[in-house]
Scaffold this motif. Sequence first.
Motif, PDB file in Angstrom:
ATOM      1  N   ASP A 191      -4.441  -1.319 -20.021  1.00 52.74           N
ATOM      2  CA  ASP A 191      -4.290  -2.739 -20.371  1.00 52.74           C
ATOM      3  C   ASP A 191      -4.350  -3.559 -19.078  1.00 52.74           C
ATOM      4  O   ASP A 191      -3.475  -3.428 -18.218  1.00 52.74           O
ATOM      5  CB  ASP A 191      -2.951  -2.948 -21.077  1.00 52.74           C
ATOM      6  N   ALA A 224      -3.566  -6.530 -18.367  1.00 50.38           N
ATOM      7  CA  ALA A 224      -2.352  -7.315 -18.137  1.00 50.38           C
ATOM      8  C   ALA A 224      -1.246  -6.441 -17.553  1.00 50.38           C
ATOM      9  O   ALA A 224      -0.498  -6.865 -16.657  1.00 50.38           O
ATOM     10  CB  ALA A 224      -1.882  -7.959 -19.441  1.00 50.38           C
ATOM     11  N   ARG A 225      -1.162  -5.214 -18.049  1.00 50.41           N
ATOM     12  CA  ARG A 225      -0.174  -4.278 -17.523  1.00 50.41           C
ATOM     13  C   ARG A 225      -0.525  -3.884 -16.079  1.00 50.41           C
ATOM     14  O   ARG A 225       0.347  -3.770 -15.220  1.00 50.41           O
ATOM     15  CB  ARG A 225      -0.149  -3.042 -18.419  1.00 50.41           C
ATOM     16  N   ALA A 226      -1.809  -3.708 -15.821  1.00 51.48           N
ATOM     17  CA  ALA A 226      -2.251  -3.400 -14.464  1.00 51.48           C
ATOM     18  C   ALA A 226      -1.870  -4.521 -13.500  1.00 51.48           C
ATOM     19  O   ALA A 226      -1.404  -4.269 -12.381  1.00 51.48           O
ATOM     20  CB  ALA A 226      -3.761  -3.175 -14.442  1.00 51.48           C
ATOM     21  N   GLU A 283       0.565  -6.586 -13.846  1.00 50.62           N
ATOM     22  CA  GLU A 283       2.020  -6.568 -13.674  1.00 50.62           C
ATOM     23  C   GLU A 283       2.403  -5.576 -12.577  1.00 50.62           C
ATOM     24  O   GLU A 283       3.225  -5.876 -11.700  1.00 50.62           O
ATOM     25  CB  GLU A 283       2.684  -6.173 -14.996  1.00 50.62           C
ATOM     26  N   GLY A 284       1.790  -4.393 -12.615  1.00 51.68           N
ATOM     27  CA  GLY A 284       2.049  -3.421 -11.555  1.00 51.68           C
ATOM     28  C   GLY A 284       1.567  -3.919 -10.206  1.00 51.68           C
ATOM     29  O   GLY A 284       2.247  -3.749  -9.187  1.00 51.68           O
ATOM     30  N   THR A 294       6.093   3.794 -13.842  1.00 51.02           N
ATOM     31  CA  THR A 294       6.693   2.573 -14.378  1.00 51.02           C
ATOM     32  C   THR A 294       6.842   1.518 -13.292  1.00 51.02           C
ATOM     33  O   THR A 294       6.717   1.822 -12.093  1.00 51.02           O
ATOM     34  CB  THR A 294       8.096   2.867 -14.948  1.00 51.02           C
ATOM     35  N   ILE A 295       7.128   0.287 -13.714  1.00 46.09           N
ATOM     36  CA  ILE A 295       7.385  -0.797 -12.757  1.00 46.09           C
ATOM     37  C   ILE A 295       8.553  -0.436 -11.858  1.00 46.09           C
ATOM     38  O   ILE A 295       8.512  -0.653 -10.636  1.00 46.09           O
ATOM     39  CB  ILE A 295       7.666  -2.115 -13.505  1.00 46.09           C
ATOM     40  N   GLU A 332       1.794   4.153 -16.473  1.00 48.93           N
ATOM     41  CA  GLU A 332       1.766   4.067 -17.930  1.00 48.93           C
ATOM     42  C   GLU A 332       1.250   2.707 -18.384  1.00 48.93           C
ATOM     43  O   GLU A 332       1.723   1.671 -17.917  1.00 48.93           O
ATOM     44  CB  GLU A 332       3.166   4.318 -18.495  1.00 48.93           C
ATOM     45  N   GLY A 333       0.258   2.724 -19.268  1.00 52.68           N
ATOM     46  CA  GLY A 333      -0.295   1.482 -19.790  1.00 52.68           C
ATOM     47  C   GLY A 333      -1.371   0.885 -18.928  1.00 52.68           C
ATOM     48  O   GLY A 333      -1.783  -0.266 -19.136  1.00 52.68           O
ATOM     49  N   ILE A 334      -1.896   1.643 -17.957  1.00 51.20           N
ATOM     50  CA  ILE A 334      -2.871   1.101 -17.013  1.00 51.20           C
ATOM     51  C   ILE A 334      -4.153   0.655 -17.710  1.00 51.20           C
ATOM     52  O   ILE A 334      -4.901  -0.178 -17.183  1.00 51.20           O
ATOM     53  CB  ILE A 334      -3.195   2.128 -15.904  1.00 51.20           C
ATOM     54  N   THR A 349       3.993  -6.382  -8.704  1.00 47.12           N
ATOM     55  CA  THR A 349       5.162  -5.680  -8.168  1.00 47.12           C
ATOM     56  C   THR A 349       4.868  -5.135  -6.775  1.00 47.12           C
ATOM     57  O   THR A 349       5.683  -5.257  -5.856  1.00 47.12           O
ATOM     58  CB  THR A 349       5.570  -4.533  -9.106  1.00 47.12           C
TER      59      THR A 349
END
Length: 256
Positions: free
Chosen positions: A59, A61-63, A65-66, A28-29, A55-57, A69
């Motif tokens: 996507d 956009a989710r990648a 976001e990580g 998670t983030i 989780e959600g890699i 971070t």
Amino acid sequence: MTKAPIQIGNKVLGGGSPLITMPFVGKTIEALAEECRTALEHQPDLVEWRADYFEGIEDPARALEGLTTLADGLGGIPLLFTLRSALEGGAQVLTDETRLTVIKAVVDAGRVSLVDIEAASPQTLIEPVRELTRNAGVALILSSHDFKATPEVDDMVARLVKAQSLGADVVKLAVMPQSREDVLNLMLASVRYNDLPDATHAVTISMSGDGLITRLAAGFSHSVITFCAGKGVSAPGQVPADDMRGPMMLLAQHLR
């Protein structure tokens, strides 16, 4: 292919001392942010984001976001992006098409210094990733893993040579020892590959506790990256960065 050192952020890969690399395996983030705090405390030379744990890699956009971070939380520590295939120890099953889409998004964001994919990947993945990384000035690692055994020395050298022939800037081989002889054979294969006139940079690891010496003495066998433990581990045999520095520095002082 030359063996000139590779500038990795503010570090030099192949500059004489192996880069101590801390893997991030947060799902998670919040977990990634906590791993950043651990990295800032122990100051590894390099961080590997094992994004297959995230989780959600799948996507992009989710990648991103990580990735944001990590880029914001690492204080300038260079980043290696690895989206490992489940066939070689990855934590999730992802199609090659999905992996390529995510790798492209991450490389295009301009916040990673290296990308690792498997040398056994199909050319439909290797070729576009190689083009992406070259255009972006990002180093490409082509890796091979055997979590069950240690091949013969000649076979290990051949695997490294094959990865190089596919266009790797850095070749990587990680194997599982069944005896101390296996550990020594991995180091011998690393030295023999390095002695080839056109060899590129190599990362070689004998996993598990028996293989710990290959992590501490990475420079002796010409391995340019060695992996430590962070908040978690990404492979058997990783130990904390602080436990690695002393032995590695002592050995480096005596290597010629």
